[in-house]
Design a protein around this motif. Structure first.
Motif, PDB file in Angstrom:
ATOM      1  N   CYS A  39     -62.881  53.122  25.456  1.00  0.00           N
ATOM      2  CA  CYS A  39     -64.207  51.951  25.325  1.00  0.00           C
ATOM      3  C   CYS A  39     -64.264  51.095  26.072  1.00  0.00           C
ATOM      4  CB  CYS A  39     -64.221  51.233  23.423  1.00  0.00           C
ATOM      5  SG  CYS A  39     -63.655  52.055  22.168  1.00  0.00           S
ATOM      6  N   LYS A  42     -62.555  45.884  23.115  1.00  0.00           N
ATOM      7  CA  LYS A  42     -62.146  46.459  21.722  1.00  0.00           C
ATOM      8  C   LYS A  42     -62.803  45.666  20.648  1.00  0.00           C
ATOM      9  CE  LYS A  42     -59.547  48.324  18.641  1.00  0.00           C
ATOM     10  NZ  LYS A  42     -59.027  49.733  18.420  1.00  0.00           N
ATOM     11  N   CYS A  46     -62.282  46.453  14.627  1.00  0.00           N
ATOM     12  CA  CYS A  46     -62.013  47.941  15.049  1.00  0.00           C
ATOM     13  C   CYS A  46     -61.059  48.623  14.830  1.00  0.00           C
ATOM     14  CB  CYS A  46     -62.807  48.348  16.304  1.00  0.00           C
ATOM     15  SG  CYS A  46     -62.070  50.199  17.339  1.00  0.00           S
ATOM     16  N   GLY A  90     -63.148  55.487  19.765  1.00  0.00           N
ATOM     17  CA  GLY A  90     -63.208  55.586  20.850  1.00  0.00           C
ATOM     18  C   GLY A  90     -65.552  55.207  21.252  1.00  0.00           C
ATOM     19  N   THR A  91     -65.500  55.547  22.286  1.00  0.00           N
ATOM     20  CA  THR A  91     -66.852  55.447  22.825  1.00  0.00           C
ATOM     21  C   THR A  91     -67.004  56.755  24.073  1.00  0.00           C
ATOM     22  OG1 THR A  91     -67.060  53.426  22.550  1.00  0.00           O
ATOM     23  CG2 THR A  91     -68.946  54.779  24.030  1.00  0.00           C
TER      24      THR A  91
END
Ligand code: SF4
Length: 427
Positions: A39, A42, A46, A90-91
């Motif tokens: 990511c 943070k 999360c 995550g991304t």
């Protein structure tokens, strides 16, 4: 030990378990989940496994992902033929287009895609781009879940999100221009400072953007998150429960008037646009998992990949690769049925006894009716001949009801029926 591992200072090696399911006992695989851990920053609430930055390790991660897929493929009697794939994080779309393309190939090339109906990827609006949308469309992705969370800047700031509300519409337009029109927006309620008016505004913006699916989650103060630390320090004051309940109830009215149905406690969709992948989780499907911290369920077994990128890379090192499986468990039949019943009963359509028995081999009607009889007398549950349904106004009490259902199923287990598969050290 390679340079990457020295950088992240791996000091103790976890133990890994071998693949627990015999080929002859492998059921039909309905779904595949893959986890991409990177990511940009943070977010303070999360508790998913995600790493801020570290994109310099994308190649190492993708090498390991490819090896993991190849090792899993060898365990199956034939290529898995999933109906759904979900890439989360995550991304995942933070990866540069060439890396993104490689990840999509790694996730799909060992699978038989002839039954694939839904292929979802999670994305953050601020790191999306037309190039990424094209890569996704070419790989067969047909659904995107954007983490919008709120359309109010101050609320995003309270969550320490790194996007602004204006980035959602352009990101959705990019997806649509590439031919991906099935879009979910995640929204959060219960954010400190949020009001019914600002929540109504966020829901209204999501509707105006023409999304097919909206997931509304309440803000959780999970252990080991910055948000929880800020709460402990008195820096953040959680929303009072009764205010949060008001926001929860507001969703029904607002989204139903716009043609959405609540089909699960936190999920709303236009008719026919429900998330098929999550429905597999909630109705007894079997799914494989790839990537650090990803969880799988195949038949009576559940397991989780090691929840650390460093250990994931170490387990899948080229010379000596092993599957990064930890926490492998064979659930006792009653426990497994109870866990599934808890998920199934969260559906607005309730738990269909015949479908449940088909998936588990367990006749559930008598157990569920006994566990929920007193709630039915209180008008909280409908016990119909073919299914049990938690009534809409009782959804907020779900945890209590579902706890009783789990207890009723696990009471049927005989000691020793469930067990943890012991992992073994590699060195
Ligand atoms: S973008 Fe999602 S996965 Fe990444 S830190 Fe924020 S909430 Fe966690």
């Amino acid at each position: 030990m390679n340079t990457t591992l020295r950088q992240v200072n791996v000091s103790t090696r976890p133990a890994y378990a071998s693949w627990p399911v015999a080929q002859a006992e492998t059921p039909r695989i309905d779904a595949v989940y893959a986890h991409m851990p990177f990511c940009t920053t943070k977010c303070h609430y999360c508790d998913f496994y995600s790493l801020a930055g570290h994109l310099d390790q994308a190649d190492a991660y993708l090498d390991a992902l490819e090896r993991e897929a190849a090792l899993q493929a060898r365990q199956l009697p034939m290529p898995a033929r999933p109906e759904t794939i979900f890439i989360g994080g995550g991304t995942p779309t933070l990866l540069e287009p060439p890396h993104l393309e490689r990840m999509l190939r790694a996730v799909t090339r060992w699978l038989d895609l002839s039954a694939l109906r839904e292929f979802t990827i999670e994305a953050n609006p601020n790191t999306f781009s037309p190039e990424r949308a094209e890569v996704l469309a070419r790989a067969g992705v047909n659904r995107i879940s954007f983490g919008a969370q709120s359309f109010v800047g101050a609320e995003l700031a309270a969550l320490q999100r790194d996007h602004d509300p204006q980035s959602v519409a352009p990101a959705m337009a990019m997806a649509r221009a590439a031919g991906i029109s099935n879009i979910n927006l995640d929204l959060i309620f219960g954010i400190p400072g949020q009001t019914v008016d600002t929540w109504d505004y966020s829901l209204g913006q999501a509707l105006e953007l023409g999304t097919q699916h909206i997931s509304c989650y309440s803000l959780m103060y999970e252990p080991n998150t910055k948000l929880t630390a800020r709460k402990a320090a008195g820096d953040v004051v959680p929303m009072p429960e009764e205010d949060e309940l008001r926001l929860f109830e507001h969703v029904y009215a607002k989204l139903r008037a716009a043609g959405f149905e609540r089909y699960e406690v936190s999920n709303y969709a236009r008719p026919g646009q429900e998330c098929r992948h999550n429905l597999h989780y909630w109705t007894g499907g079997n799914w494989l998992a790839l990537g650090p911290s990803a969880a799988a369920k195949v038949g009576a077994y559940k397991w989780k990949n090691v929840g650390s990128l460093a250990h994931y890379l170490e387990a899948l090192a080229p010379a000596d690769a092993v599957l990064p499986l930890t926490a492998v468990e064979r659930l006792a039949p009653g426990h497994a049925a109870g866990e599934l019943a808890m998920l199934w009963l969260r559906l607005a359509s309730g738990m269909d006894y015949a479908a449940f028995e088909k998936k588990t081999g367990i006749a559930a009607k008598a157990v569920v009716e006994q566990a929920l009889a007193r709630y039915a007398r209180m008008g909280l549950v409908d016990l119909l001949p073919e299914r049990a349904v938690i009534r809409e106004h009782a959804v907020v009490l779900s945890d209590t009801l579902l706890g009783d259902v789990l207890a009723a199923f696990t009471a049927r287990d005989v000691a020793g029926q469930g067990h943890v598969v012991q992992p073994s050290k590699r060195d």
